[in-house]
Design an enzyme around this catalytic site. Structure first.
Site, mmCIF file in Angstrom:
data_model
loop_
_atom_site.group_PDB
_atom_site.id
_atom_site.type_symbol
_atom_site.label_atom_id
_atom_site.label_comp_id
_atom_site.label_asym_id
_atom_site.label_seq_id
_atom_site.Cartn_x
_atom_site.Cartn_y
_atom_site.Cartn_z
ATOM 1 N N HIS A 182 0.847 -1.204 0.000
ATOM 2 C CA HIS A 182 0.000 0.000 0.000
ATOM 3 C C HIS A 182 0.871 1.238 0.000
ATOM 4 C CE1 HIS A 182 0.622 -1.386 4.135
ATOM 5 N NE2 HIS A 182 0.639 -0.120 4.503
ATOM 6 N N LEU A 183 0.323 2.268 -0.614
ATOM 7 C CA LEU A 183 1.018 3.557 -0.720
ATOM 8 C C LEU A 183 0.253 4.570 0.125
ATOM 9 C CD1 LEU A 183 3.073 5.447 -2.179
ATOM 10 C CD2 LEU A 183 1.485 5.514 -4.106
ATOM 11 N N HIS A 184 0.933 5.109 1.151
ATOM 12 C CA HIS A 184 0.320 6.157 1.969
ATOM 13 C C HIS A 184 0.442 7.500 1.238
ATOM 14 C CE1 HIS A 184 0.311 3.956 5.982
ATOM 15 N NE2 HIS A 184 1.254 3.254 5.364
HETATM 16 P P1 AMP Z 1 1.607 0.218 7.445
HETATM 17 O O1 AMP Z 1 2.018 0.458 8.863
HETATM 18 O O2 AMP Z 1 2.426 0.944 6.443
HETATM 19 O O3 AMP Z 1 1.473 -1.262 7.144
HETATM 20 O O4 AMP Z 1 0.176 0.871 7.314
HETATM 21 C C1 AMP Z 1 -1.009 0.201 7.505
HETATM 22 C C2 AMP Z 1 -2.058 1.257 7.601
HETATM 23 O O5 AMP Z 1 -3.314 0.649 7.461
HETATM 24 C C3 AMP Z 1 -2.060 2.011 8.942
HETATM 25 O O6 AMP Z 1 -1.871 3.387 8.714
HETATM 26 C C4 AMP Z 1 -3.450 1.693 9.501
HETATM 27 O O7 AMP Z 1 -4.013 2.775 10.204
HETATM 28 C C5 AMP Z 1 -4.223 1.351 8.250
HETATM 29 N N1 AMP Z 1 -5.364 0.479 8.463
HETATM 30 C C6 AMP Z 1 -5.394 -0.686 9.147
HETATM 31 N N2 AMP Z 1 -6.632 -1.216 9.119
HETATM 32 C C7 AMP Z 1 -7.388 -0.374 8.373
HETATM 33 C C8 AMP Z 1 -8.775 -0.360 7.978
HETATM 34 N N3 AMP Z 1 -9.614 -1.329 8.348
HETATM 35 N N4 AMP Z 1 -9.212 0.672 7.233
HETATM 36 C C9 AMP Z 1 -8.378 1.651 6.862
HETATM 37 N N5 AMP Z 1 -7.062 1.695 7.187
HETATM 38 C C10 AMP Z 1 -6.585 0.711 7.946
#
Ligand code: AMP
Length: 113
Positions: free
Chosen positions: A99-101
């Site tokens: 995923h891309l933030h």
């Molecule tokens: P990472 O730490 O880069 O793996 O980011 C994962 C991201 O997914 C975090 O910023 C979480 O807040 C987000 N996240 C986890 N579960 C959900 C969800 N159900 N809906 C939207 N975002 C989520």
């Protein structure tokens, strides 16, 4: 597959798709770290950028392009934004689906880590 982002993409877990095309879905992060915090999710389950192959090059480029289009759409293109791809343990990746933030709407710090 027991992957939260796959379930969001399929609709099994409800989360509004703020953009969708044949390759990606964009959602708002559930725990936003900035006024704008979107996630660009490839529909194809790939664990991380480290797990991509040459076949995924176009998809990776498309994710960046969608990030730019969405930044424009939500009004942060001019003020700027930050794109982040956490990868693996030291990268603090918590969801094992690439995923891309897209973060914006505030002044980011110069600190990278
Ligand atoms: P990472 O730490 O880069 O793996 O980011 C994962 C991201 O997914 C975090 O910023 C979480 O807040 C987000 N996240 C986890 N579960 C959900 C969800 N159900 N809906 C939207 N975002 C989520």
């Amino acid at each position: 597959m027991d992957c939260i982002f796959c379930k969001i993409i399929s609709g099994e877990i409800p989360s509004p798709h703020i953009y969708e095309d044949d390759q990606v879905v964009v959602i708002n992060d559930i725990n936003p770290q900035a006024p704008v915090h979107m996630l660009v999710l490839p529909k194809k389950h790939v664990e991380s950028v480290a797990a991509t192959t040459d076949e995924d090059q176009a998809l990776l480029g498309h994710m960046m392009r969608v990030a730019a289009i969405m930044a424009e759409k939500v009004g942060i293109a001019e003020s700027g934004y930050r794109l982040i791809v956490n990868t693996g343990r030291d990268g603090a990746q918590s969801v094992l689906h690439l995923h891309l933030h897209v973060l914006g709407g505030k002044q980011m710090t110069e600190q990278m880590a």
